[in-house]
Design a protein around this motif. Structure first.
Motif, short mmCIF file in Angstrom:
data_model
loop_
_atom_site.label_atom_id
_atom_site.label_comp_id
_atom_site.label_asym_id
_atom_site.label_seq_id
_atom_site.Cartn_x
_atom_site.Cartn_y
_atom_site.Cartn_z
N ARG A 149 52.34 23.85 72.66
CA ARG A 149 52.62 24.39 71.33
C ARG A 149 53.67 25.50 71.41
N VAL A 206 52.89 29.21 60.43
CA VAL A 206 52.17 28.41 61.42
C VAL A 206 51.18 27.52 60.69
N GLY A 207 50.59 26.58 61.42
CA GLY A 207 49.61 25.69 60.82
C GLY A 207 50.20 24.63 59.94
N SER A 224 45.34 26.70 63.83
CA SER A 224 46.35 27.75 64.04
C SER A 224 45.76 29.14 63.90
N GLU A 230 48.43 28.58 74.12
CA GLU A 230 49.02 27.63 73.19
C GLU A 230 50.28 27.01 73.77
N ILE A 268 44.28 28.77 58.42
CA ILE A 268 44.75 29.58 59.54
C ILE A 268 43.75 30.71 59.78
N THR A 278 51.78 27.07 66.36
CA THR A 278 50.36 27.20 66.05
C THR A 278 49.83 28.63 66.16
N VAL A 279 50.64 29.56 66.62
CA VAL A 279 50.14 30.94 66.75
C VAL A 279 51.25 31.91 66.42
#
Length: 692
Positions: A487, A582-583, A589, A482, A459, A560-561
Motif C-alpha cells: 500500500r 485515503v480509503g 484505511s 502498510e 476510515i 490506505t494510511v
C-alpha cells in the motif's frame, strides 16, 4: 442597513476632531458607518449592585452618594484611595492618591469595574470613575470618562442608563468615546420610517436605538431585529437572483427514451444509492425546464457525485447539447477524462483540454469542441480561454467549486449561443451547514449525498500525541506495515520550510523511521506538482510527504494510511478533507492525527472530535462554531463580510430560516420593494452575487 442609509459625513454632526479620529481609528466616515458599529457587550448600570442581582466577576457600572473617602498607606508604603458609597459598595484605587483628594463625602459619583465580594460586601478594584453634576465632572474623572464628557454632561449621559454598551475600541478611541459620539448622533437622527411592508415586534427605528441605548428590558429585542434585517438582506438578494434566473432562457433538455443516459444506467455493475437516485431525478427535472438550473451538489468524498454528474451530462447529450466539466487541477481533469471516457456508452466522445497539452493535441481538441464532435469537454481553466468556442453548450459542471474564482465560472457559463444560459451544477466535497448554504448559496437549489456506495469502508482515526514518543513511533510503524503490504501512505505537514516542514520531515523520515521506503515530496512551490502526483498515483513511490495541496487531487485507491502532523494547525473541515484522501479503494484505511496540543486544551478536544466523528456534515457544524462568520462568508462572496455584523450562523438558524421564507414571499409579492431594500449592496457586491 436594510432599506435605510445615512450617508451624511460624520463631520456634519460631530466635532471635526472627533470625526477625524473615528475615521482613522475605526474607518467610520458616515453616520451610517458609526451606527453600524454595534456594541460587543453590555454592563448593568444602577445605584444598588445587590438590587440588580449582579454576581462576582461581572463588570458593573453603578452610581451613588459618597459616604466615606480617605487615603490609606500599606505597610510597604503603597498608597490606596478608598471610596465607600452609601449603598455599602467600596472602591479601592491603588497608587492613585489624588482620587481621595478630589472625591469628597456627599459627592455624586459613578464607578465602573469588576465586582468582587469580601465578607459579603461588594467591592471594585481600581474602577473608572466620574463625579456627576456640573462642569467639575469633566475634570474629576478617569481619562476614559473624560473622553465621554466632551459629548455632554456625564450625569445626563449616564444618569438614567440601565445598561452601558461596550464597543469594540482601540488604544486611541475608547468605548466611552464611541458611546458619547453615538449618543450625540442619535439625538440628531430623525425617526427612521419602517422599511418593511409587514409588522414585526419592534420597529427598525426602535431596534437601532435600543441596541445602542437599551431601556430597562435590555438590548436583546433590538439585537434580534437587526439580526433579522441582516438575514433578510442576504435572503432578498438570493431570492431576487432566483427570480432573475427563472426569467432567463436555457435549453429544455428532457429525458430521451433509449438514449445514452438510459444505456449507462442499465450497464452499471452496481445499483445507485437511494440518495444518488433522488438527486439524479432532481437534476433531470431541473434541466428539462426552459430556465437555467442552478444547483449545488454536496457530498462526502466517495459519495458518488461524479456518477450523478455524468448521468446529467448524458441527458444533455441525448437532447443534442454539449456538456463541460471544469476541474481544479490537470491531474484531476485527466483522471475525470479517463474514468468518464471509460464509462460512457459508445458513441459519446469525451475530450480533454488542459494548458500543458501539446500544440497538436490542443488544436484537435479545440476543433472537436467548436465542430460539435466533442460531447463532453473536461478540463482546467484552459476551457474558459477566449480561443475555446463551443458548438452548442447546454450544461456546465464545476467540480470543487470553491477552487475557482467567480470570473472563471462566469466565463464558462457565457460560452453558449446568444440569448441562452447553460444549466449549471456546482459540486463540493466540503459539507456545508444548512445556515451557510442558505446565506452563501441561497440562490442555488441544494442536493446532498450522505450515503457511501457499498464496499466503501469507514476510515479509522486516532490521535497521536507528541508527548507520547511510543505512540509516534507506532504511527511510523503502521505506515511501514502498510507499505510492506503493497500500500501507499501520505504524511501531511503544515508548512514547507522550517522545523516540521515538508522538506525537513521528508529528510528525517528518509534517514530514520521510513528509511526503507520510497519517499517523494509535494508542495505548492513545485512547478511539476501535477506530474509528481500522477507518479505517486502510478505507484512509483510509497510515501508522499506533502502540504495541503493534496486536499483536492487525483484519486489514489492504493493509499490506505495518512499521518497529519501538527493537526492542531488545521481547521476541522480541512482535517476531514485531508482524511478523505485515503480509503478510496475499498481497503481498510487509517488516519493518524499527530498533535503537540496539551490534553484537555481546546485544540486537543477539537482534534478528538474529528477523530471520533466520521461524518463531515456533523463536523461542518463544529467547524462553523470555531470560525468567524466573516471568514466563512468572506471567502465565498464579497459583501457578506460587511453585511453580517450581528448574525451568528450557528446560533441564529431559526432567524435565518424565517428570513429566507419572508424574503421569498416579499419578492413574490413586491419585487420592486425587494430591490429597493437591498440597495445598500454596492455595484461590485451585486455583480459578484450575480456571477456567483
Amino acid at each position: 442597513m436594510l432599506g435605510w442609509r445615512d450617508e451624511r459625513p460624520l463631520k456634519e454632526v460631530l466635532p471635526d476632531k472627533a470625526a477625524t479620529l473615528l475615521s482613522k481609528q475605526l474607518g467610520c466616515n458616515t453616520v451610517g458607518d458609526l451606527l453600524a458599529h454595534y456594541p460587543r457587550d453590555y454592563v448593568r448600570h444602577g445605584q444598588d449592585v445587590n438590587f440588580h442581582g449582579a454576581e462576582e466577576g461581572d463588570v458593573v457600572t453603578v452610581s451613588g452618594i459618597v459616604d466615606m473617602s480617605n487615603l490609606r498607606v500599606t505597610k510597604r508604603g503603597q498608597e490606596i484611595s478608598v471610596v465607600r458609597l452609601d449603598t455599602g459598595l467600596e472602591a479601592s484605587f491603588f497608587g492613585q492618591p489624588w482620587v481621595a483628594r478630589i472625591v469628597a463625602p456627599g459627592s455624586h459619583i459613578m464607578l465602573s469595574g469588576k465586582l468582587k465580594f469580601f465578607n459579603g460586601q461588594p467591592q471594585l478594584a481600581s474602577p473608572t470613575f466620574a463625579l456627576l453634576g456640573g462642569e467639575a465632572a469633566k475634570m474629576a474623572a478617569s481619562p476614559q470618562l473624560k473622553q465621554l464628557a466632551q459629548f455632554g454632561s456625564l450625569e445626563e449621559l449616564l444618569g438614567d442608563r440601565p445598561w452601558i454598551p461596550i464597543y469594540p475600541a482601540t488604544a486611541k478611541v475608547s468605548s466611552w468615546f464611541i458611546m458619547g459620539a453615538i449618543h450625540h448622533v442619535l439625538t440628531q437622527l430623525e425617526h427612521i420610517p419602517e422599511p418593511l411592508d409587514y409588522e414585526l415586534p419592534i420597529s427598525y427605528d426602535q431596534a437601532l436605538r435600543a441596541v445602542h441605548e437599551p431601556g430597562p428590558d435590555g438590548p436583546y429585542l433590538g439585537i434580534h431585529r437587526l439580526k433579522y434585517n441582516e438575514a433578510l438582506t442576504v435572503g432578498l438578494v438570493m431570492a431576487l437572483r432566483r427570480r432573475d434566473a427563472q426569467a432567463q432562457n436555457a435549453p429544455a433538455m428532457e429525458e430521451v427514451s433509449g438514449g445514452f443516459r438510459e444505456s449507462a444506467i442499465a450497464a452499471l455493475p452496481f445499483e445507485l444509492t437511494q440518495g444518488q437516485q433522488d438527486v439524479v431525478q432532481e437534476i433531470s427535472a431541473d434541466i428539462s425546464r426552459s430556465f437555467p438550473m442552478q444547483r449545488l451538489l454536496q457530498g462526502e468524498v466517495g459519495s458518488g457525485k461524479t456518477m450523478v454528474a455524468v448521468l446529467a451530462m448524458l441527458q444533455a447529450i441525448d437532447a443534442g447539447y454539449q456538456a463541460a466539466l471544469l476541474a481544479p487541477t490537470e491531474v484531476l481533469a485527466g483522471q475525470h477524462a479517463a474514468s468518464i471516457g471509460g464509462f460512457v456508452p459508445q458513441g459519446v466522445k469525451v475530450v480533454l483540454l488542459t494548458g500543458s497539452m501539446k500544440t497538436a493535441q490542443k488544436r484537435q481538441a479545440l476543433l472537436d469542441i467548436v465542430s460539435g464532435e466533442a460531447d463532453i469537454v473536461i478540463g482546467t481553466h484552459a476551457i474558459i480561454q477566449d480561443a475555446v468556442e463551443f458548438f452548442n453548450l447546454g450544461m456546465v459542471i464545476v467540480d470543487e467549486q470553491h477552487r475557482f474564482g467567480v470570473e472563471q465560472r462566469d466565463r464558462l457559463r457565457s460560452k453558449t449561443r446568444d440569448g441562452t444560459h447553460p444549466h449549471t451544477l456546482v459540486m463540493t466535497a466540503t459539507p456545508i451547514p444548512r445556515t451557510v448554504a442558505m446565506t452563501v448559496f441561497g440562490d442555488l437549489a441544494v442536493s446532498t449525498l450522505r450515503e457511501l456506495p457499498g464496499g466503501r469502508k469507514p476510515i479509522e482515526s486516532f490521535i497521536v500525541p507528541d508527548s507520547q514518543p511510543a505512540w509516534v513511533e507506532r504511527g511510523w510503524q503502521r505506515i511501514r506495515e502498510e507499505v510492506s503490504a503493497g500500500r501507499q501512505a501520505y504524511v501531511v505537514c503544515p508548512r514547507i520550510d522550517a522545523e516540521g516542514g515538508v522538506e525537513e520531515v521528508a529528510a528525517e523520515l528518509s534517514n530514520g523511521p521510513l528509511a526503507d521506503t520510497r519517499i517523494t515530496c509535494l508542495h505548492g512551490r513545485m512547478a511539476d506538482r501535477d506530474e509528481i502526483m500522477a507518479s505517486f498515483a502510478r505507484g512509483e513511490s510509497d510515501v508522499m510527504v506533502a502540504t495541503t495541496v493534496i486536499e483536492v487531487g487525483v484519486d489514489v485507491p492504493n493509499a490506505t494510511v495518512m499521518l497529519i502532523r501538527e493537526a492542531e494547525k488545521f481547521g476541522v473541515s480541512q482535517l476531514h478533507q485531508l482524511r478523505g484522501r485515503v480509503g478510496r479503494g475499498g481497503n481498510a484505511s487509517l488516519c493518524l492525527l499527530h498533535t503537540s496540543a496539551q490534553p484537555g486544551s481546546a485544540s486537543f478536544e477539537r482534534i478528538e472530535k474529528v477523530a471520533a466523528t466520521p461524518s463531515g456534515f456533523e463536523l461542518a457544524d463544529l467547524d462553523l462554531a470555531t470560525r468567524k462568520e466573516g471568514d466563512i462568508l468572506g471567502t465565498v462572496q464579497s459583501g457578506t463580510k460587511k453585511t453580517l455584523r450581528l448574525l451568528n450562523l450557528l446560533r441564529d438558524r431559526e432567524t435565518i430560516e424565517r428570513a429566507e421564507h419572508d424574503a421569498a414571499a416579499l419578492v413574490e409579492r413586491d419585487p420592486g420593494l425587494a430591490q429597493a431594500l437591498v440597495g445598500e449592496f454596492s455595484e461590485q457586491e451585486r455583480e459578484y452575487l450575480e456571477k456567483n
